[in-house]
Design a protein around this motif. Structure first.
Motif, mmCIF file in Angstrom:
data_model
loop_
_atom_site.group_PDB
_atom_site.id
_atom_site.type_symbol
_atom_site.label_atom_id
_atom_site.label_comp_id
_atom_site.label_asym_id
_atom_site.label_seq_id
_atom_site.Cartn_x
_atom_site.Cartn_y
_atom_site.Cartn_z
ATOM 1 N N LEU A 192 0.812 -1.219 0.000
ATOM 2 C CA LEU A 192 0.000 0.000 0.000
ATOM 3 C C LEU A 192 0.844 1.268 0.000
ATOM 4 O O LEU A 192 0.441 2.284 -0.578
ATOM 5 C CB LEU A 192 -0.928 0.003 1.217
ATOM 6 C CG LEU A 192 -2.228 -0.809 1.090
ATOM 7 C CD1 LEU A 192 -2.983 -0.791 2.402
ATOM 8 C CD2 LEU A 192 -3.090 -0.268 -0.042
ATOM 9 N N ILE A 217 -5.067 6.624 -2.350
ATOM 10 C CA ILE A 217 -5.593 5.853 -1.221
ATOM 11 C C ILE A 217 -6.781 6.577 -0.596
ATOM 12 O O ILE A 217 -7.828 5.981 -0.316
ATOM 13 C CB ILE A 217 -4.490 5.624 -0.165
ATOM 14 C CG1 ILE A 217 -3.391 4.713 -0.730
ATOM 15 C CG2 ILE A 217 -5.078 5.020 1.112
ATOM 16 C CD1 ILE A 217 -2.227 4.505 0.214
ATOM 17 N N ILE A 258 -10.027 1.392 0.836
ATOM 18 C CA ILE A 258 -8.770 1.100 1.523
ATOM 19 C C ILE A 258 -8.730 1.767 2.894
ATOM 20 O O ILE A 258 -8.256 1.182 3.871
ATOM 21 C CB ILE A 258 -7.576 1.558 0.658
ATOM 22 C CG1 ILE A 258 -7.479 0.670 -0.584
ATOM 23 C CG2 ILE A 258 -6.281 1.504 1.461
ATOM 24 C CD1 ILE A 258 -6.368 1.046 -1.533
ATOM 25 N N VAL A 310 -4.729 -3.125 -5.692
ATOM 26 C CA VAL A 310 -3.550 -2.398 -5.205
ATOM 27 C C VAL A 310 -2.455 -2.385 -6.271
ATOM 28 O O VAL A 310 -1.787 -1.362 -6.479
ATOM 29 C CB VAL A 310 -3.037 -3.022 -3.898
ATOM 30 C CG1 VAL A 310 -1.702 -2.395 -3.485
ATOM 31 C CG2 VAL A 310 -4.063 -2.844 -2.785
#
Length: 400
Positions: free
Chosen positions: A112, A120, A138, A202
């Motif tokens: 991440l 994000i 997320i 991701v």
């Protein structure tokens, strides 16, 4: 007396390594701080962003003198085949660092922190009335991980297997559990599908919106490998060359044994923090053996476990034989307890210095390591029972 060149070379190497750690951490704060994600990324990836800049400082300080002794003895040819050994070790460290960092960088599972923070924050997931088809944002995933890591039982109670054979023939594949990628309670089978989707999402976000930190990490990763492998080889060479080093440098070798054992014990925290991260990661991606980092993690844990025991036994050799035997037995018992309580240790790290951790835990960890660093730098001595007085049986003029 060690040569100035040996001291300068080791100091420059260690300084460059630590500056790389600090630079990466600085980029993390600079890029993710404005969106309030810096602490979340630092704790979720504590094995990267907390261990190296904090515990790494103590390790480099504790291993500086042993590194100088080894480099001085080998480079000056004061032990048989010293220069060849030094070149061979440097070559092995360089090759392994390059190979491992390339393997990790080529993994099919991206992290991440490699995604730009604005991507994000703006991620909204995939809404659905069907819990199995919903994909949580997320930000929601991170919050659920943090809350549940601190709850009774920790994150271990949500673990499940996603191998095809297990899902096809396992009787628990339809068991209902909280699934973090969906943010809902679903069957294990449905959650495994969601984990695959989360990994793909991701990876796609990293490809389209890469973070600055991702580029920096790509260059710092080999440095971290050099750091870990250098410590590993220092411990091995110190045990292997103990007798000639003692003949050359006298009581100096014994004087470094206690800081070395303490630094080695702290470095052992890295494979444990790494295990805590992998435990968290498996709740999101379910990548299993497809991830190169996950494949090599047990090897690192085993290698550093044996290495730490070598350093501790290296220090215990300074004790009278009956005390040495008793403490070695106690060490073996402690290691056995650690193996049997492994999941509890990983759960605790996930809750404190992992994804469930917060600012207070980070500060406590930093202050504790800082106190140990201050003790080493000021030359604070351990009680004689813990660190027996050095007896220089060789020429004292040789001691550094």
């Amino acid at each position: 007396m060690t040569h100035a060149g040996s001291r300068i070379a080791v100091t420059l190497l260690f300084a460059l390594i630590y500056l790389a750690f600090l630079f990466e951490t600085g980029v993390l704060v600079y890029e993710f701080g404005p969106d309030g994600l810096a602490l979340q990324m630092a704790t979720m990836f504590a094995h990267n962003f907390l261990f190296f800049p904090v515990a790494g400082a103590l390790a480099l300080i504790a291993f500086w003198r042993p590194a100088v002794l080894i480099v001085d003895a080998l480079a000056a040819g004061r032990v048989p085949h010293g220069r060849i050994t030094l070149i061979a070790v440097a070559g092995i460290i360089g090759f392994l660092s390059w190979s491992l960092s390339n393997a990790f960088a080529g993994s099919n599972t991206r992290s991440l922190f490699e995604v730009a923070p604005d991507a994000i924050v703006s991620d909204e997931g995939v809404p659905s009335e069907d819990p199995a088809l919903r994909r949580a944002a997320i930000g929601e995933v991170l919050i659920q991980l943090k809350i549940n890591a601190a709850s009774e039982g920790g994150l271990q109670r949500f673990q499940s297997r996603c191998e095809d054979e297990w899902l096809r023939y396992g009787v628990a594949a339809q068991e209902q559990k909280l699934c973090f990628p969906t943010g809902t309670v679903t069957s294990i089978e449905a959650c495994c599908k969601a984990k695959t989707d989360f990994r793909a999402r991701v990876n796609a976000m990293k490809a389209s919106h890469p973070s600055l930190l991702a580029s920096v990490h790509r260059y710092v990763l080999p440095v971290k490998m050099v750091f870990l492998l250098t410590l590993l080889f220092i411990g091995i060479l110190l045990v292997w060359l103990r007798k000639p080093l003692t003949q050359l440098y006298g009581k100096t070798v014994q004087q470094v044994s206690f800081p070395l054992a303490a630094g080695g014990a702290l470095v052992l925290l890295w494979p444990l923090m790494n295990a805590a991260y992998l435990s968290t990661s498996s709740l999101l991606t379910g990548d299993g053996l497809s991830n190169a980092y996950r494949i090599t993690a047990p090897l690192f844990a085993l290698g550093f476990g044996v290495w730490a025991m070598l350093l501790i036994f290296f220090h215990l050799r300074t004790y009278p034989s009956h005390i040495e035997t008793a403490l070695k037995s106690a060490g073996a018992i402690a290691a056995a307890i650690g193996v049997f309580r492994y999941e509890d240790i990983v759960n605790y790290l996930s809750r404190t210095l992992g994804v469930g951790g917060g600012l207070v835990a980070v500060i406590v960890f930093t202050v504790a390591v800082g106190a140990l660093i201050a003790a080493v730098l000021m030359g604070v001595k351990a009680p004689e029972f813990l660190d027996p007085k050095a007896e220089d049986k060789e020429d004292p003029g040789l001691a550094d």
